[in-house]
Design a protein around this motif. Structure first.
Motif, short mmCIF file in Angstrom:
data_model
loop_
_atom_site.label_atom_id
_atom_site.label_comp_id
_atom_site.label_asym_id
_atom_site.label_seq_id
_atom_site.Cartn_x
_atom_site.Cartn_y
_atom_site.Cartn_z
N PHE A 84 0.84 -1.21 0.00
CA PHE A 84 0.00 0.00 0.00
C PHE A 84 0.87 1.26 0.00
N ILE A 85 1.92 1.27 0.82
CA ILE A 85 2.82 2.43 0.88
C ILE A 85 3.54 2.63 -0.45
N ILE A 86 3.98 1.52 -1.07
CA ILE A 86 4.61 1.62 -2.39
C ILE A 86 3.62 2.20 -3.39
N GLY A 87 2.37 1.74 -3.35
CA GLY A 87 1.35 2.26 -4.25
C GLY A 87 1.07 3.73 -4.03
N PHE A 88 1.13 4.16 -2.76
CA PHE A 88 0.91 5.57 -2.45
C PHE A 88 1.95 6.45 -3.13
N PHE A 89 3.22 6.05 -3.04
CA PHE A 89 4.29 6.87 -3.62
C PHE A 89 4.44 6.62 -5.12
N GLN A 90 4.50 5.33 -5.53
CA GLN A 90 4.84 4.99 -6.91
C GLN A 90 3.71 5.30 -7.89
N THR A 91 2.47 5.11 -7.46
CA THR A 91 1.34 5.35 -8.36
C THR A 91 0.59 6.63 -8.02
N ALA A 92 0.02 6.71 -6.80
CA ALA A 92 -0.80 7.87 -6.46
C ALA A 92 0.02 9.16 -6.46
N GLY A 93 1.16 9.15 -5.79
CA GLY A 93 1.98 10.35 -5.69
C GLY A 93 2.55 10.79 -7.03
N VAL A 94 3.19 9.86 -7.71
CA VAL A 94 3.84 10.19 -8.99
C VAL A 94 2.82 10.60 -10.04
N MET A 95 1.87 9.72 -10.30
CA MET A 95 0.96 9.94 -11.42
C MET A 95 -0.07 11.03 -11.13
N GLY A 96 -0.50 11.15 -9.88
CA GLY A 96 -1.41 12.24 -9.53
C GLY A 96 -0.77 13.59 -9.78
N CYS A 97 0.47 13.74 -9.33
CA CYS A 97 1.18 15.01 -9.53
C CYS A 97 1.42 15.29 -11.02
N ILE A 98 1.76 14.25 -11.77
CA ILE A 98 2.02 14.44 -13.20
C ILE A 98 0.77 14.93 -13.93
N PHE A 99 -0.34 14.24 -13.75
CA PHE A 99 -1.54 14.57 -14.51
C PHE A 99 -2.12 15.93 -14.12
N VAL A 100 -2.03 16.30 -12.84
CA VAL A 100 -2.51 17.62 -12.44
C VAL A 100 -1.56 18.69 -12.98
N SER A 101 -0.26 18.41 -13.00
CA SER A 101 0.71 19.39 -13.51
C SER A 101 0.46 19.70 -14.98
N LEU A 102 -0.07 18.73 -15.74
CA LEU A 102 -0.32 18.93 -17.17
C LEU A 102 -1.38 19.98 -17.45
N GLU A 103 -2.13 20.39 -16.41
CA GLU A 103 -3.11 21.44 -16.60
C GLU A 103 -2.46 22.82 -16.70
N THR A 104 -1.28 22.99 -16.10
CA THR A 104 -0.66 24.32 -16.04
C THR A 104 0.70 24.40 -16.73
N ILE A 105 1.34 23.26 -17.00
CA ILE A 105 2.60 23.28 -17.73
C ILE A 105 2.52 22.27 -18.88
N THR A 106 3.46 22.33 -19.80
CA THR A 106 3.43 21.45 -20.96
C THR A 106 3.85 20.03 -20.58
N ALA A 107 3.55 19.10 -21.47
CA ALA A 107 3.96 17.72 -21.24
C ALA A 107 5.49 17.62 -21.15
N GLY A 108 6.18 18.41 -21.97
CA GLY A 108 7.64 18.42 -21.93
C GLY A 108 8.19 18.90 -20.61
N GLU A 109 7.64 19.99 -20.10
CA GLU A 109 8.09 20.52 -18.82
C GLU A 109 7.80 19.53 -17.69
N SER A 110 6.65 18.88 -17.73
CA SER A 110 6.31 17.89 -16.71
C SER A 110 7.29 16.74 -16.74
N SER A 111 7.64 16.28 -17.96
CA SER A 111 8.59 15.18 -18.04
C SER A 111 9.98 15.56 -17.58
N ILE A 112 10.40 16.79 -17.87
CA ILE A 112 11.71 17.26 -17.40
C ILE A 112 11.79 17.13 -15.88
N LEU A 113 10.78 17.63 -15.20
CA LEU A 113 10.78 17.62 -13.74
C LEU A 113 10.63 16.21 -13.18
#
Length: 287
Positions: free
Chosen positions: A70-99
């Protein structure tokens, strides 16, 4: 493992990973970001969960072991992918991937500080060189926005997840770990969607195709390969190959979104491959 098979698996997982940024960006036209990624990983987790049950793969026997997944899922899936997809609303896909792909550098930093792992100077040089290559590939510009912070947090979460998998993952079947960490992450994201956004999903052939591609190819297939590679190698050296993902991200952006490819993409690619070489090269011992 045969080096050619290893190389093929690296290209497969990083190309699928890189393409998810452009496809995810397209998907935001049909769904709210957290709900889209929640559906992606819940579907992927259910599919793999059914598969590991049918194949009678060994499951965790204690609540403590389930808690670790569960903890691995929290960081590896929820944390990573949640932040990525929300970031795509305000920055480009390229900028999101850089970070996001600052992860390999953070893995070595965190591994050194918290796990007392030892890395050679060439490995440090390699990840820094690859990190520079990522910035060059995307035109060396990242504006400071809300998405910028989220993109960085995705890299931090990914680095933590990577080290947790290396620390705890050996006692789990790789398919079981992949299935349930995605399922747990998807459930967490579902809850976050109804708390943090106004969820919506437009049902049509395009949105369903995007969702299924993200769930099956870019999640089930990609994560299974990635976790397997992590389980057989050093987390810092394996994570160095993540520098290939933004390179494939550029190619998928060019193909799917008609984004132009500039001269600095080629230059960045040279830095990326050089970084991977130095991060993974082991000099021959002389006696």
């Amino acid at each position: 493992m045969n080096k050619y098979v290893y190389a093929l698996l690296v290209v497969a997982t990083t190309s699928l990973m890189g393409s998810a940024f452009a496809i995810g960006k397209i998907g935001l036209a049909y769904a709210s970001p957290i709900l889209l990624v929640a559906l992606r990983f819940t579907i992927a987790g259910i599919v793999m969960g059914i598969a590991v049950i049918i194949l009678k793969k060994p499951h965790p026997k204690t609540l403590y072991d389930w808690g670790q997944i569960f903890i691995i899922g929290f960081f590896q899936t929820a944390g990573v992918m949640g932040c990525i997809f929300v970031s795509l609303e305000t920055i480009t896909a390229g900028e999101s991937s850089i970070l996001t792909f600052m992860n390999p550098l953070l893995v070595i930093i965190f591994g050194t500080i918290f796990l007392r792992l030892s890395y050679r100077r060439l490995q440090w040089f390699g990840v820094v060189l690859g990190f520079i290559g990522v910035f060059i590939t995307f035109g060396a510009h990242v504006s400071i926005k809300t998405g910028t912070l989220l993109g960085f947090l995705s890299a931090v979460s990914w680095a933590i997840g990577t080290l947790l998998i290396k620390t705890w993952g050996a006692k789990f079947n790789v398919w079981v770990l992949t299935a349930y960490q995605m399922l747990f992450g998807g459930i967490i994201l579902f809850l976050a969607s109804f708390i943090l956004e106004e969820p919506f999903f437009v049902v049509n052939s395009s949105s369903l195709f995007i969702l299924l591609w993200l769930a099956i190819m870019a999640s089930v297939v990609q994560f299974a390969i990635w976790f397997y590679l992590l389980s057989i190698g050093d987390p810092g050296k394996t994570s160095a190959f993540l520098f290939l993902s933004p390179f494939f991200g550029v190619l998928s952006g060019w193909i799917l979104l008609q984004e132009p490819i500039y001269w600095y993409v080629a230059l960045g690619g040279v830095f990326i491959f050089a970084g991977i070489f130095f991060a993974n090269w082991t000099p021959k011992q002389t006696y």
